[in-house]
Design an enzyme around this catalytic site. Sequence first.
Site, PDB file in Angstrom:
ATOM      1  N   ASP A 176       1.180  -0.980   0.249  1.00  0.00           N
ATOM      2  CA  ASP A 176       0.132   0.105   0.082  1.00  0.00           C
ATOM      3  C   ASP A 176       1.241   1.098   0.290  1.00  0.00           C
ATOM      4  OD1 ASP A 176      -2.803   1.088   0.708  1.00  0.00           O
ATOM      5  OD2 ASP A 176      -1.138   2.133   2.177  1.00  0.00           O
ATOM      6  N   LYS A 189       1.554   4.154  -3.316  1.00  0.00           N
ATOM      7  CA  LYS A 189       1.070   5.772  -3.295  1.00  0.00           C
ATOM      8  C   LYS A 189       2.641   6.864  -3.825  1.00  0.00           C
ATOM      9  CE  LYS A 189      -1.639   4.693   1.083  1.00  0.00           C
ATOM     10  NZ  LYS A 189      -2.097   4.710   2.311  1.00  0.00           N
TER      11      LYS A 189
END
Length: 423
Positions: free
Chosen positions: A198, A202
């Site tokens: 994750d 980003k």
Amino acid sequence: MKKIKIGLAGLGNVGRGVYEILQKDKDLLTQRSQAQFEVVAVSARSKKDFIDAQIKFYENAIDLANDANVDVVIEVIGGDKVAKELLEASLKNNKKFVTANKQLLAEQGFSIAQLLEKTNSSIGFEAAVAGGIPIIKQFKEGLAANEIQEFYAILNGTCNFILTKMQNEKLDFALALKQAQDLGYAEADPTFDIKGIDTAHKLVLLSSIASATKPAFAQLHVEGIDEVTIDDINLADALGYKIKLLATYKKLPEGLQQTVYPALISVKEKIAQVDDSFNAVMVKAENADCNFIVGRGAGKLPTASAIVADLVDIALNRSSFLFNVKSEQLAEANIINISQREGKYFLRLLINKEAAQKTDLAKAIFGEKIKAEKAQFLDRGDEVLCGFVTDSQKEETVLEAIKNFDSDLVKSAKFLRVEETGF
Ligand SMILES: NC(=O)c1ccc[n+]([C@@H]2O[C@H](COP(=O)([O-])OP(=O)(O)OC[C@H]3O[C@@H](n4cnc5c(N)ncnc54)[C@H](OP(=O)(O)O)[C@@H]3O)[C@@H](O)[C@H]2O)c1
């Protein structure tokens, strides 16, 4: 007054937050956008009681893209299947698109950027990185007059919560993860969070904007926090560091460093002081110099706040290229191999007590090439657990040294990287 009709796909945590903000902050939003936002259709796997019964419900989210009454589609479903189909259908049907989906944009961002330009539409994705922190705007607009040279970021609240629990309450990783799940911070399947995926999604989005390069998710070096132990935390603590899951970006003459790993950061540095589920981004920019922003990186309202901000942009006709420049100007990212990283290293070594009493232990372990700047020891009966921080070295040198450790002296070895943000 202009009406902007919204099709909301996904009525979970974030979708519900969007719906709530559009109702409770209606007047403020109308003043700021000179438009009225109206949710005219929604989609989820099942109907929800909190949605006004007059609003159209679609079982198939793609129907939102085909609804002539919808101007803007908000996608808060997640994943890369229905979400991708919905994005493509929405752009092709001239709808504006707003999403919180970092996975989709990080893994398929270049083709999406091309499609976006072909369809002459807009995609807002402020919510995809660092939730309520307006970091996409900071990179694209606020720092528009700057080359972004470096940034360091804590981009996953779940991991920061777990590491803070381990640090403050001396919980081991499994227990801290369980607490994060009980409090709703971590998913039932926390793999994307704890394995660093994750955070990497980003990081890729921010890096592409910073460097005008194609998203290079597959080339990144990504490590999570699932192998950080309480011994690592305790030794780091004794040495004056905290461990944080850090996304790092550096523009170097040889290429781009884009990495995700648990790093030791001196407790004196600002980013080390960002605890619990907070996110933070520390940017070094050519003209603006250092910028440091901290805030809520996830959660219903913080994430929905970013989505609604994208709606206001749409109302005011503010738009930008997906990664800040035209897709044809996006270069291939030249990612530097992690073996070429230069910096300090933390080594956690288990050695026998007798050997630990040698006069120059560090020299006996590391030889001449690597210097130990700091050391701490934890007693383990017949053995001693040592934490060393080295001087600045190339990663391949440290790996080579570990391979050649005297096995009578060093029973086991592990390393983590030390990061110095200088801020
Ligand atoms: N949660 C956060 O704090 C946060 C922060 C930043 C970004 N995001 C991103 O925001 C997105 C949504 O996250 P979330 O936490 O709101 O997820 P969530 O609570 O699991 O909600 C997902 C929603 O999508 C619906 N859905 C699933 N499959 C669907 C399908 N095939 N067609 C239509 N609807 C479908 C679900 O329907 P049912 O309710 O009927 O099951 C649910 O309403 C993800 O991309 C996530 O990465 C979340």
